[in-house]
Enzyme design. Structure first.
Site, PDB file in Angstrom:
ATOM      1  N   HIS A 428       0.831  -1.210   0.000  1.00 23.22           N
ATOM      2  CA  HIS A 428       0.000   0.000   0.000  1.00 23.22           C
ATOM      3  C   HIS A 428       0.864   1.259   0.000  1.00 23.22           C
ATOM      4  CE1 HIS A 428      -2.364   3.277   1.825  1.00 23.22           C
ATOM      5  NE2 HIS A 428      -3.312   2.796   1.045  1.00 23.22           N
ATOM      6  N   ARG A 518      27.950  -2.621 -19.633  1.00 24.07           N
ATOM      7  CA  ARG A 518      29.065  -3.132 -18.828  1.00 24.07           C
ATOM      8  C   ARG A 518      28.577  -4.178 -17.830  1.00 24.07           C
ATOM      9  NH1 ARG A 518      28.933   2.385 -18.421  1.00 24.07           N
ATOM     10  NH2 ARG A 518      30.486   3.573 -19.615  1.00 24.07           N
ATOM     11  N   ARG A 586      29.777  -5.905 -23.098  1.00 19.61           N
ATOM     12  CA  ARG A 586      31.225  -6.133 -22.955  1.00 19.61           C
ATOM     13  C   ARG A 586      31.465  -7.113 -21.818  1.00 19.61           C
ATOM     14  NH1 ARG A 586      34.633  -1.043 -21.178  1.00 19.61           N
ATOM     15  NH2 ARG A 586      33.854  -1.718 -19.140  1.00 19.61           N
ATOM     16  N   GLU A 688      40.907  -0.066 -28.435  1.00 15.59           N
ATOM     17  CA  GLU A 688      41.340   0.837 -27.361  1.00 15.59           C
ATOM     18  C   GLU A 688      42.844   0.770 -27.094  1.00 15.59           C
ATOM     19  OE1 GLU A 688      39.210  -0.377 -23.833  1.00 15.59           O
ATOM     20  OE2 GLU A 688      39.489  -2.496 -24.282  1.00 15.59           O
ATOM     21  N   GLY A 709      37.104   2.631 -27.699  1.00 18.65           N
ATOM     22  CA  GLY A 709      37.107   3.093 -26.312  1.00 18.65           C
ATOM     23  C   GLY A 709      38.174   4.148 -26.143  1.00 18.65           C
ATOM     24  N   SER A 710      37.755   5.394 -26.126  1.00 21.74           N
ATOM     25  CA  SER A 710      38.730   6.494 -26.190  1.00 21.74           C
ATOM     26  C   SER A 710      39.521   6.663 -24.900  1.00 21.74           C
ATOM     27  CB  SER A 710      38.021   7.798 -26.537  1.00 21.74           C
ATOM     28  OG  SER A 710      37.023   8.087 -25.572  1.00 21.74           O
ATOM     29  N   ASN A 711      38.964   6.242 -23.769  1.00 23.69           N
ATOM     30  CA  ASN A 711      39.673   6.439 -22.497  1.00 23.69           C
ATOM     31  C   ASN A 711      41.007   5.689 -22.512  1.00 23.69           C
ATOM     32  OD1 ASN A 711      37.289   7.672 -21.876  1.00 23.69           O
ATOM     33  ND2 ASN A 711      36.628   6.192 -20.343  1.00 23.69           N
ATOM     34  N   ASP A 712      40.951   4.396 -22.839  1.00 26.88           N
ATOM     35  CA  ASP A 712      42.184   3.606 -22.881  1.00 26.88           C
ATOM     36  C   ASP A 712      43.030   3.957 -24.098  1.00 26.88           C
ATOM     37  OD1 ASP A 712      42.370   2.010 -20.552  1.00 26.88           O
ATOM     38  OD2 ASP A 712      40.755   0.733 -21.263  1.00 26.88           O
ATOM     39  N   CYS A 759      32.230   4.097 -28.081  1.00 27.85           N
ATOM     40  CA  CYS A 759      31.552   3.983 -26.785  1.00 27.85           C
ATOM     41  C   CYS A 759      32.325   4.657 -25.652  1.00 27.85           C
ATOM     42  CB  CYS A 759      31.291   2.518 -26.441  1.00 27.85           C
ATOM     43  SG  CYS A 759      32.792   1.530 -26.238  1.00 27.85           S
TER      44      CYS A 759
END
Length: 808
Positions: A428, A518, A586, A688, A709-712, A759
């Site tokens: 409720h 992820r 991934r 990456e 994957g641009s970060n790595d 991504c």
């Protein structure tokens, strides 16, 4: 005159959904289902109904209506004491007024017929109220009127029907009518007398044919607990929760995409006492630790829910999500539908925007439970444990209590948030909070020992599944995302998704699927244990560690099955939310230091000086120290695609250093049942590492495409550890060397006719970087949820510029 209009008693076979004015919403719906859906194999217990005409006959013949009107003169529903006093007088008038003789005889004759049909002299029945304005759009009357269970014998049936009539004037019902603008005497109460389902020896619960938090239409949500169903509605138990995906269910798949084990500490059962026909008892510990329904029963209920929704949708001519009550007879071992009504909260939601609430800091929570309402609020707590203290509550406070009895509705509507120690998503408290637009956390065990009246607390119900209560004022952000007038673009704009809990809500954003889902969030939040510790659970020497793992994996004697099912269901919720668009999952990309944080992780993970470029990604999957764990990940994906039917879910390998590594992973996936190309299974690779670009053709010989994957890629191109704050300001993905590698990767995939997506974080943060990607004709970009709408406009600008340049 319609022949139904003058009757005091009707049977379900006499009733359709057109008869709401005679029998109220609940009874009209029961009659509709009896006539249309019982022939399809859906079981519904028979019932007779005292009509609104019967109610009017009772109140007019005895002079009750005038007496009640007089009792309510000058009522002020904002004055809790006045409301309680006058409501009690009105109810007592009903309880002491005898039925007219003709109505009493008709009820007894009908009750004896139900008893004869069941083969019993005085059979057990449920006496259910059904107001003539009930279950109409915008007015759910959730819990406003009474239901009485395990009623037997002529006299008791008469008394309980009178008590049901009296519940038209409970404090909550009076207050609710005033809020909704209904006149007290324009509404009559019909009462259904229905053969009981012996769920006291089985289970019962509630089913919605949509996600109650977001309005996502492609799922059936089922709550279940042992015993009679009132315990869930009253919020006295935390039930089991199941979610079934409709599109693949209809194709014959076993699409149970979520199973959550509830506490189910108590249940309601029959007694032999006529004065107190039901009682609460503790549930055996063994039963608490297992699900109250089998997979087959879950799927049967879901199919019934879909059939009921389909019937009402076709009948009304527009989508009609349903709110359904069901019960399992533990003696016959059969399922039944006992009520169904249109869902009234999400169905009426016409919002053209989404609000996203995000905490700006992290700290330990005081308690956590099931979240309702998708918001974060801060305020002063007010602990109330008794209805006698309701008048102490002040507008704008946060209500803290054990459960919210329906009588508390007058204060719930002025609360800033509601927190209960017991209850589930369909209690409720949850239903009323949802209807009022107030955030709530229900089933927050231990909250009463942590929070006192006057404490400043923050209630976080933003995540869609787990709600948390924090001490003090915790800073948070609110972003309003407008959903109207989004331009159409050629580039596929997808989402990056980590949490399954947010997936259904994010499905309403403009999108073409998920470019990166992820696994890590699912493993951290829902599994919490290192996979190798589950695989080798029996060999663990640390008894404290084993006890912690046992607690987390309750209901799963097979620890590997726990990992597979929890991971599969987390992935499936994301896959279902964005179906039929592609969802790229991934495989796990924890670094060793992150894996060590999981329970048991220290036993299986080496210490590394720089985990960022250590044992991660593809190098783990075929390694003898991790291959067993990777098999569980493969089994989870296989289950998502083949058991749940979500073939839109595709796979991606992270951090693959060499083509040989890639070939080894594809081979081991095949060994574990994931065969590239079979049922259109795609295996992508993260682009990456500079070697992925420099040897693009070698990698594309193995994989179905790249996701950049641009970060790595930036850290490895620029020689930077992205976890090192000292050197972080030196550069970012906009560096020309990084962009040159990205251009090369896009060109290689175009040349080979392979998928190329992006991504990484950069296009969510930098509009100029996003426009660079569009200028290179990338297939898809995957963005954070809060960036999708504004960045889609940037995509449109760049595409229009390209078109102008071509024309020029």
């Amino acid at each position: 005159m319609n022949d139904k209009e003058g009757k005091y008693i009707l049977w379900l076979s006499d009733i359709t959904n057109d008869d709401v004015r005679y029998v109220g919403g609940k009874n009209a719906s029961l009659g509709e289902m009896w006539n249309a859906l019982v022939p399809q194999g859906i079981r519904i217990p028979n019932a007779f109904v005292i009509t609104a005409k019967g109610y009017k006959h009772f109140v007019n013949h005895t002079g009750l209506q005038e007496k009640v009107k007089k009792a309510l003169e000058g009522l002020d529903t904002t004055n809790i004491k006045d409301l309680q006093k006058k409501g009690k007088i009105a109810r007592e008038l009903f309880l002491k007024t005898p039925f007219p003789k003709d109505l009493e005889e008709m009820v007894i004759e009908s009750y004896r017929k139900i008893s004869a049909d069941s083969g019993e002299k005085n059979t057990d029945v449920a006496v259910r109220s059904s107001a003539t304005a009930e279950d109409l759009p915008g007015a759910s009357f959730a819990g406003e009127h009474e239901t009485f269970l395990n009623v037997s014998g002529d006299k008791n049936v008469i008394n309980m029907i009178r008590a049901a009539f009296a519940s038209l004037f409970t404090d909550r019902a009076i207050s609710y009518r005033v809020d909704k603008g209904f006149d007290h005497f324009d509404i009559q109460l019909s009462v259904g007398v229905q053969k009981m389902v012996r769920s006291d020896k089985g289970a019962s619960g509630v089913m919605f044919t949509l996600d109650t938090e977001t309005g996502f239409r492609n799922v059936v949500e089922i709550n279940s607990s042992y015993g009679l169903g009132e315990m869930i509605v009253q919020g006295k138990v935390t039930p089991d929760e199941f979610i079934v995906f409709k599109p693949t269910l209809e194709k014959g798949y076993q699409s149970i995409i979520k199973k959550s084990l509830g506490g189910k500490m108590v249940k309601m059962i029959y007694t032999s006492s006529t004065s107190k026909p039901v009682k609460e008892v503790a549930v055996d510990m063994a039963d608490r630790k297992k699900f109250s329904l089998t997979n087959e029963e879950i799927l049967t209920l879901a199919k019934w829910g879909v059939a009921i929704e389909k019937h009402y949708t076709e009948r009304s001519g527009h989508p009609m999500p349903m709110d359904i009550e069901w019960a399992k007879d533990g003696i016959k071992n059969e399922l039944y539908i006992v009520q169904a009504r249109p869902e009234t909260v999400q169905a009426e939601n016409k919002s053209t925007f989404i609000e996203e609430y995000t905490l700006k800091e992290t700290k330990p929570s005081l308690a956590q439970g099931v979240s309702v309402g998708k918001k974060i609020v801060t305020g002063k707590a007010r602990v109330i444990l008794s209805s006698a203290k309701l008048n102490e509550f002040k507008e704008g406070e946060i209500l803290i209590t054990k459960i919210t009895d329906p009588d508390w509705e007058p204060i719930m509507k002025i609360a800033k948030a509601i927190v209960t120690e017991k209850g589930g998503r369909t209690s409720h408290a949850a239903i009323v909070s949802r209807e009022l637009g107030i955030p709530a956390v229900v089933g927050a065990e231990g909250v009463l020992s942590q929070v006192k009246t006057g404490d400043i607390i923050t209630v976080d119900a933003s995540l869609g599944d787990i709600g948390r209560i924090y001490s003090g004022e915790v800073a948070f952000d609110v972003k309003k995302i407008e959903l109207g007038n989004i331009p159409e673009v050629r580039t596929k704009v997808c989402l990056n998704v980590g949490s399954p809990e947010g997936a259904f809500g994010h499905s309403f954003l403009p999108h073409k699927g998920v470019g990166l889902a992820r696994e890590e969030f699912i493993i951290i939040s829902h599994i919490q244990v290192h996979p190798m510790a589950l695989i080798h659970f029996k060999e663990l020497k640390d008894e404290k560690l084993k006890a912690k793992i046992e607690k987390i994996t309750e209901g799963y004697p097979d620890k590997k099955e726990f990992y597979i099912e929890k991971l599969a269901q987390g992935i499936a919720q994301i896959g279902a939310a964005f179906h039929p668009y592609q969802v790229i999952v991934r495989f796990s990309d924890f670094k060793t230091n992150e894996y060590r944080q999981l329970l048991g992780g220290e036993n299986y993970e080496p210490q590394e000086e720089n985990p960022m470029i250590g044992w991660r990604g593809a190098s783990r999957y075929a390694h003898p120290n991790f291959a067993e764990a990777f098999e569980l990940e493969c089994q989870a994906i296989k289950r998502v695609r083949e058991v749940y039917g979500l073939e839109n879910v595709q796979t991606m390998i992270p951090f693959c250093r060499t083509p040989k590594e890639g070939k080894d992973v594809v081979d081991i996936m095949k060994k574990f049942g994931l065969v590239q190309g079979e049922k259109d299974l795609k295996i992508y690779v993260m682009c990456e590492i500079p070697t992925n670009v420099l040897r693009a053709d070698d990698f594309l010989d193995i994989f179905d495409g790249f996701s950049i994957g641009s970060n790595d890629l930036a850290q490895l191109t620029l020689g930077m550890d992205r976890d090192n704050a000292v050197i972080a300001p030196i550069s970012n993905e906009n560096d020309p060397s990084v962009k040159k590698l990205i251009t090369m990767a896009i060109e290689a995939c175009h040349r080979r006719g392979k998928y190329i997506g992006f991504c990484g974080q950069a296009p969510s943060d930098y509009p100029d970087f996003l426009r660079f990607l569009i200028s290179q004709n990338i297939d898809s970009v995957s963005l954070n949820s809060d960036s999708v709408v504004p960045m889609t406009f940037e995509v449109k600008k760049e595409e229009d510029l390209q078109d102008q340049n071509r024309q020029g």
